[in-house]
Structures are given as structure tokens and as C-alpha cells.
Scaffold this motif. Structure first.
Motif, PDB file in Angstrom:
ATOM      1  N   GLN A 283       0.847  -1.198   0.000  1.00 52.93           N
ATOM      2  CA  GLN A 283       0.000   0.000   0.000  1.00 52.93           C
ATOM      3  C   GLN A 283       0.880   1.244   0.000  1.00 52.93           C
ATOM      4  OE1 GLN A 283      -2.295   0.524   3.576  1.00 52.93           O
ATOM      5  NE2 GLN A 283      -3.790   1.863   2.594  1.00 52.93           N
ATOM      6  N   LEU A 284       0.600   2.161  -0.902  1.00 54.37           N
ATOM      7  CA  LEU A 284       1.287   3.440  -0.953  1.00 54.37           C
ATOM      8  C   LEU A 284       0.476   4.491  -0.190  1.00 54.37           C
ATOM      9  CD1 LEU A 284       2.488   3.539  -4.661  1.00 54.37           C
ATOM     10  CD2 LEU A 284       3.955   3.541  -2.630  1.00 54.37           C
ATOM     11  N   PRO A 285       1.114   5.566   0.261  1.00 57.39           N
ATOM     12  CA  PRO A 285       0.393   6.611   1.004  1.00 57.39           C
ATOM     13  C   PRO A 285      -0.797   7.142   0.207  1.00 57.39           C
ATOM     14  CG  PRO A 285       2.756   6.966   1.164  1.00 57.39           C
ATOM     15  CD  PRO A 285       2.560   5.860   0.162  1.00 57.39           C
ATOM     16  N   ARG A 289      -4.896  -0.768  -0.206  1.00 60.85           N
ATOM     17  CA  ARG A 289      -4.109  -1.996  -0.215  1.00 60.85           C
ATOM     18  C   ARG A 289      -4.320  -2.694  -1.557  1.00 60.85           C
ATOM     19  NH1 ARG A 289      -5.776  -4.858   5.462  1.00 60.85           N
ATOM     20  NH2 ARG A 289      -4.756  -6.619   4.408  1.00 60.85           N
ATOM     21  N   MET A 290      -3.239  -3.227  -2.115  1.00 59.19           N
ATOM     22  CA  MET A 290      -3.383  -3.903  -3.405  1.00 59.19           C
ATOM     23  C   MET A 290      -2.448  -5.100  -3.494  1.00 59.19           C
ATOM     24  SD  MET A 290      -1.327  -1.406  -6.081  1.00 59.19           S
ATOM     25  CE  MET A 290      -2.312   0.024  -5.722  1.00 59.19           C
ATOM     26  N   GLY A 291      -2.863  -6.071  -4.295  1.00 55.07           N
ATOM     27  CA  GLY A 291      -2.009  -7.207  -4.566  1.00 55.07           C
ATOM     28  C   GLY A 291      -0.793  -6.762  -5.355  1.00 55.07           C
ATOM     29  N   VAL A 292       0.291  -7.507  -5.235  1.00 55.04           N
ATOM     30  CA  VAL A 292       1.540  -7.123  -5.888  1.00 55.04           C
ATOM     31  C   VAL A 292       1.404  -7.074  -7.406  1.00 55.04           C
ATOM     32  CG1 VAL A 292       3.793  -8.114  -6.471  1.00 55.04           C
ATOM     33  CG2 VAL A 292       3.233  -7.595  -4.107  1.00 55.04           C
ATOM     34  N   GLN A 293       0.613  -7.952  -7.995  1.00 59.52           N
ATOM     35  CA  GLN A 293       0.458  -7.914  -9.452  1.00 59.52           C
ATOM     36  C   GLN A 293      -0.110  -6.580  -9.910  1.00 59.52           C
ATOM     37  OE1 GLN A 293      -1.356 -11.344 -11.302  1.00 59.52           O
ATOM     38  NE2 GLN A 293      -0.505 -12.733  -9.784  1.00 59.52           N
ATOM     39  N   PHE A 295       0.192  -3.785  -8.279  1.00 58.03           N
ATOM     40  CA  PHE A 295       1.244  -2.800  -8.012  1.00 58.03           C
ATOM     41  C   PHE A 295       2.289  -2.809  -9.128  1.00 58.03           C
ATOM     42  CE2 PHE A 295       5.346  -1.658  -6.068  1.00 58.03           C
ATOM     43  CZ  PHE A 295       5.049  -0.398  -5.581  1.00 58.03           C
ATOM     44  N   LEU A 296       2.682  -4.008  -9.556  1.00 53.53           N
ATOM     45  CA  LEU A 296       3.706  -4.124 -10.601  1.00 53.53           C
ATOM     46  C   LEU A 296       3.215  -3.611 -11.951  1.00 53.53           C
ATOM     47  CD1 LEU A 296       5.299  -7.612  -9.780  1.00 53.53           C
ATOM     48  CD2 LEU A 296       6.263  -5.343  -9.342  1.00 53.53           C
ATOM     49  N   SER A 297       1.926  -3.707 -12.182  1.00 54.96           N
ATOM     50  CA  SER A 297       1.396  -3.229 -13.457  1.00 54.96           C
ATOM     51  C   SER A 297       1.473  -1.711 -13.574  1.00 54.96           C
ATOM     52  CB  SER A 297      -0.058  -3.685 -13.628  1.00 54.96           C
ATOM     53  OG  SER A 297      -0.911  -3.032 -12.699  1.00 54.96           O
ATOM     54  N   ALA A 298       1.595  -1.038 -12.413  1.00 57.03           N
ATOM     55  CA  ALA A 298       1.637   0.425 -12.413  1.00 57.03           C
ATOM     56  C   ALA A 298       3.014   0.983 -12.060  1.00 57.03           C
ATOM     57  CB  ALA A 298       0.603   0.971 -11.426  1.00 57.03           C
ATOM     58  N   HIS A 299       3.937   0.105 -11.635  1.00 60.27           N
ATOM     59  CA  HIS A 299       5.251   0.584 -11.202  1.00 60.27           C
ATOM     60  C   HIS A 299       6.348  -0.346 -11.727  1.00 60.27           C
ATOM     61  CE1 HIS A 299       2.410   2.196  -8.198  1.00 60.27           C
ATOM     62  NE2 HIS A 299       3.247   3.228  -8.102  1.00 60.27           N
TER      63      HIS A 299
END
Length: 307
Positions: A283-285, A289-293, A295-299
Motif C-alpha cells: 500500500q502506498l500513502p 491496499r493492493m495485490g503485488v500484481q 502494483f507491478l502493473s503500475a510501477h
């Protein structure tokens, strides 16, 4: 029996509900004063108070038991027993002496291991294979009373402090019901704690949330689980704090510097002092909360240094 109940957080609710559903009389409930909560910092009743009011049980929220007025009040109930579950206030001897059959406590550990404020979290972070609840007599010394009964719980590999908290909250109610039956039957047996086996569960501090990537992955995974739901494990990511809600240790060798992100396929692994920590939920500020997949799709984080 006529019982006074003292408790405050959600952990105490199943035990109070059990007492309300039993044949015993809950004559009064003591809980901590209402505290500010939420974004609006509105004064909010404790979970125990909410349940007691719903059941039409008188609620008392003293700041101290050192006044004659408070002592007279608690003595006026003429209670047989006082049951304490995560009340949040140390009871003076003058209160402990009031109930005819004394005061007993439901504590979230297998005493004498993990006396103190954060037994569930410390058990997980230490890698304990099991934990549980202990029903004990209350004495002046913290969590040092003679033990009346224990209920054990085997800690599962993915268990967070939140999960174990809920399990033990219900086990506490089950264990107390057994003890009350024993007290009524005159068969209750108190076993003294072995002081040589005592460990203390210090209160969690926000500073413990920061992950030290030089530690082994196994320890870091335990820390992530023990710090969930508060204060939540975190690390620095490109100038921001990245919260880590779920992770697991992976036994793999790497030459990467601890804290380095290694992305392979759909996985986001972080090099540690020994092995890899595979992140599952972050989770970013200001974000959810998000699954890693997701998160990886956006970063693009491969080879990024955390910490």
C-alpha cells in the motif's frame, strides 16, 4: 454467579457475550473512557461498552479506582467474581479484594510466556509454533497470577496478528466458560507460574514497523505478520513509505544487496540478509491496499532499492 466484567477492546467482546448468554448475572461492566477515533476524532465508545449498553448492563468508566467513591461503587454490587479481559487499567489490591471469589483474567498467551501488552504479536514475531489463552487469578504483579486453565492454538504459517487475535478472543470465551463451571463445582485448580520461564511482551512501537533488510527473510516475514494490522510493516520506496501487509519468506540465494527488488514473472521479491522476501500485498500513502500484481502493473520496480 454474580459477575463484574472489566474489558475494553474487541478481544474482550466474545467473553462478555458468553457471560451474557450464560446463566450467570453480569451486574456491571467496567471499560475505558470513550476515546477520540476516526478522521473526525469523535468520542467513541469501546466495543465492550457498545455490547453492554445493547444488553442493558450498567457501564462504568472511572479514570481511577483510588477514590473512596469508586471503591464504594464496586463493592455495592456484592459480586461473587470479577472477570477481566484486556481492560487497560491495573487494578489496585483494594479492588482485587472486593469480589467474594476474587478476580480472574483472560490473557492472550500461554503463560508464563509473554506476559505483558503485546503477547499475540510477540509470539508471531518470535516464531512460536503455538500460542493460546490462559485463565489466571489476578495478583498485583503483572500477569503473574496462578493459572486456572489454558486453551492452545497452533499458529499457521500465514497467520497475521489480526487472525490470531480473533482466534484467541473466541478461545478466551471457551476457556472461561470451563473455569466458571469448575469454580461453581469447587473443582478449580490453580497452578503457580514457573518464574524461570517468564518472557515479556513489550508494547509495540511504531519504530518497529520499519523493516531491516539485513535480517533473514524468515524473520522479516514473521515481522510482517506480527505487525498486521498495526502498526504495519513498511519500507522506504522512492521517497515514500510503502506498507507491506502480506509477505512470505523464500529460501533462495542471491548476490543482490539487501533491500534490492528482484522481479521475476509476476513476483516481487526483495533481497534480505538471508533468502528473499516475496511481497504479496502492499500500500502506498493515500492509496488502497493492493495485490503485488496490480502494483507491478503500475510501477517498474525491478532493481529498485528499498529501505
Amino acid at each position: 454467579m454474580k459477575i463484574i466484567f472489566a474489558g475494553t477492546p474487541e478481544f474482550a467482546v466474545p467473553t462478555l457475550q458468553m457471560l451474557l448468554d450464560s446463566g450467570h448475572e453480569v451486574c456491571a461492566v467496567y471499560t475505558q473512557p470513550d476515546r477520540p477515533a476516526g478522521r473526525g476524532r469523535k468520542l467513541t465508545a469501546s466495543p465492550v461498552k457498545a455490547l453492554a449498553l445493547k444488553a442493558n448492563i450498567p457501564v462504568y468508566q472511572p479514570l481511577t479506582f483510588k477514590t473512596e467513591e469508586e471503591l464504594r461503587q464496586i463493592a455495592s454490587f456484592n459480586a461473587d467474581l470479577m472477570v477481566v479481559v484486556a481492560y487497560g487499567m491495573i487494578l489496585p489490591q483494594t479492588v482485587l479484594d472486593v469480589p467474594k471469589r476474587g478476580c480472574i483474567n483472560v490473557h492472550g498467551s500461554l503463560l508464563p510466556r509473554w506476559r505483558g501488552a503485546a503477547p499475540i504479536q510477540r509470539a508471531i514475531m518470535a516464531g512460536d509454533e503455538k500460542t493460546g489463552v490462559t485463565i489466571m487469578q489476578i495478583v498485583r504483579k503483572l500477569d503473574a497470577g496462578a493459572m486456572l486453565h489454558k486453551e492452545e492454538y497452533v499458529i499457521e504459517p500465514g497467520d497475521t496478528a489480526s487472525v490470531v487475535h480473533d482466534k484467541l478472543a473466541h478461545l478466551g470465551a471457551i476457556g472461561l466458560a470451563k473455569v466458571l463451571a469448575q469454580i461453581e463445582a469447587g473443582t478449580a485448580h490453580a497452578e503457580e507460574q514457573d518464574e524461570a520461564l517468564v518472557t515479556y511482551a513489550e508494547k509495540l512501537d511504531k519504530s518497529e514497523a520499519f523493516l531491516d533488510w539485513s535480517l533473514p527473510a524468515e524473520q522479516l516475514a514473521r515481522n510482517v505478520r506480527g505487525l498486521n494490522p498495526w502498526p504495519v510493516a513498511q519500507t522506504r520506496y522512492r521517497g515514500e513509505m510503502l506498507r507491506i501487509w502480506q509477505a512470505e519468506a523464500i529460501a533462495a540465494d542471491t548476490n543482490a544487496e539487501p533491500g534490492t527488488v528482484i522481479c521475476a514473472g509476476k513476483n516481487m521479491d526483495v533481497a534480505t540478509g538471508k533468502g528473499l522476501l516475496r511481497l504479496h500485498e502492499v500500500q502506498l500513502p493515500g492509496g488502497k491496499r493492493m495485490g503485488v500484481q496490480a502494483f507491478l502493473s503500475a510501477h517498474d520496480v525491478n532493481a529498485t532499492k528499498l529501505g
